[in-house]
Structures are given as C-alpha cells and as structure tokens.
Design a protein around this motif. Structure first.
Motif, PDB file in Angstrom:
ATOM      1  N   SER A 198       0.838  -1.207   0.000  1.00 50.10           N
ATOM      2  CA  SER A 198       0.000   0.000   0.000  1.00 50.10           C
ATOM      3  C   SER A 198       0.867   1.250   0.000  1.00 50.10           C
ATOM      4  O   SER A 198       0.617   2.206  -0.750  1.00 50.10           O
ATOM      5  N   ASN A 207       1.118   4.009  -2.900  1.00 45.23           N
ATOM      6  CA  ASN A 207       0.950   5.454  -2.654  1.00 45.23           C
ATOM      7  C   ASN A 207       2.162   6.233  -3.167  1.00 45.23           C
ATOM      8  O   ASN A 207       2.028   7.313  -3.750  1.00 45.23           O
ATOM      9  N   GLN A 261       1.950   6.350  -6.869  1.00 47.53           N
ATOM     10  CA  GLN A 261       0.925   7.327  -7.276  1.00 47.53           C
ATOM     11  C   GLN A 261       1.421   8.752  -7.065  1.00 47.53           C
ATOM     12  O   GLN A 261       1.191   9.625  -7.888  1.00 47.53           O
ATOM     13  N   LEU A 262       2.089   8.970  -5.953  1.00 50.53           N
ATOM     14  CA  LEU A 262       2.650  10.302  -5.706  1.00 50.53           C
ATOM     15  C   LEU A 262       3.696  10.646  -6.761  1.00 50.53           C
ATOM     16  O   LEU A 262       3.764  11.778  -7.255  1.00 50.53           O
TER      17      LEU A 262
END
Length: 183
Positions: free
Chosen positions: A23, A27, A30-31
C-alpha cells in the motif's frame, strides 16, 4: 498450540506488513506519477513557451531584415530625390536665364524702336495720312511667353507672364490683337 498461534501470528503479521508495504509503495508510485504528471505539464508549458519564443525570435529577425532593406531603399530614394531636385533647380535656373534674355531682348528692341517712333511721330505731324498709321503702330502692347495674341495693360490673360513690346513688333511676329481687351 502456542507455536501454531505464534506462527500464524507471524504469518498474519507478515501479510499485514506486506499489505502495508504494498500500500505504501502504491501510494509512493501514485505520488511519483502525480509528481511526474505535474512535471510533464510544466515541461510541456516550458516547451510551448520555448516554441513561442523561437517563433517570436524568427519574426523579430525577419522584421529586422525588412527594416534594413527599407532603410537601404530610403537611402537610395533620398539620394535619387536630391539628384532630381538638383537637376530641377538647374533647369529652372536655365529657364529663368532664357526668360531674362528674352525679356532683355524684347526690352532692347522696344527701346531701340522708341527713337524711331518719335521720328515717326514727328514726321506724321508734317506729312500725309499713311505716316499717321505708322505712328499708331509704335505704342506699347503686352504679350505672354507662349500666347499668339497681344494685349493692353491689365488684360486678364496676362496673369502668367507679361512682356512689353511695341505693337509693330507684335504685328511683325504675327501676333493678333486680343478680342477681350482690344489693344
């Protein structure tokens, strides 16, 4: 059993930890994607600005080139104008000199005929009627540079030029009397 729970606990913990890591990695990715997308947008904007800059620079360079051409043309035309103006002034000067010579010649002719007019006038007082006609031709009339008529002073057709000669000289030149002023 303790061992079982401990092993299960460890397995669950490993799975939870794996999920947390996965996870967190998602993240982070995605960042990074969001950051990369922002960078891509910024780079595209910079590229667009650079293209506009290059286009404006080309246009500016072209305009400078045209300016140099126009200045060169202006300089050439200015020189040509000066030459033509000098030529015009020279021709004007020659024309004025010719007019002065003509005027002086007609004045000399008129003044050289004046004594003969006085003699003619004197003889008309002492001779027949044919001499009277000759004395009537010795008065002054006015002509123009280019006209084919002779006029009396103050005629409307004498606006452009006014040269004074005797009537007899005007008749000798083949000029006719003006029908307006009847000299």
């Amino acid at each position: 059993m303790k061992k079982f729970f401990k092993t299960k606990y460890r397995a669950v913990m490993a799975v939870v930890l794996s999920l947390l890591v996965f996870s967190a990695y998602g993240n982070i990715v995605q960042l990074q994607k969001a950051g990369n997308q922002q960078q891509v947008k910024e780079l595209k904007a910079d590229l667009k600005s650079k293209e506009e800059y290059d286009s404006l620079r080309e246009e500016y360079s072209s305009t400078l080139s045209q300016k140099v051409d126009y200045e060169s043309d202006y300089y050439d035309l200015s020189e040509e104008y000066d030459e033509l103006e000098e030529k015009y002034n020279g021709l004007n000067e020659k024309q004025n000199q010719k007019e002065e010579k003509k005027s002086a010649a007609s004045y000399d002719t008129a003044s050289s005929e004046a004594p003969s007019a006085a003699v003619s006038s004197y003889s008309s007082n002492h001779s027949d009627d044919s001499d009277v006609t000759d004395s009537s031709d010795s008065y002054s009339v006015h002509i123009t540079k280019t006209g084919d008529k002779y006029h009396s002073a103050g005629c409307q057709y004498l606006r452009q030029s006014d040269i004074v000669i005797t009537k007899s000289e005007a008749v000798q030149r083949g000029l006719d009397p003006c029908s307006k002023c009847n000299p």
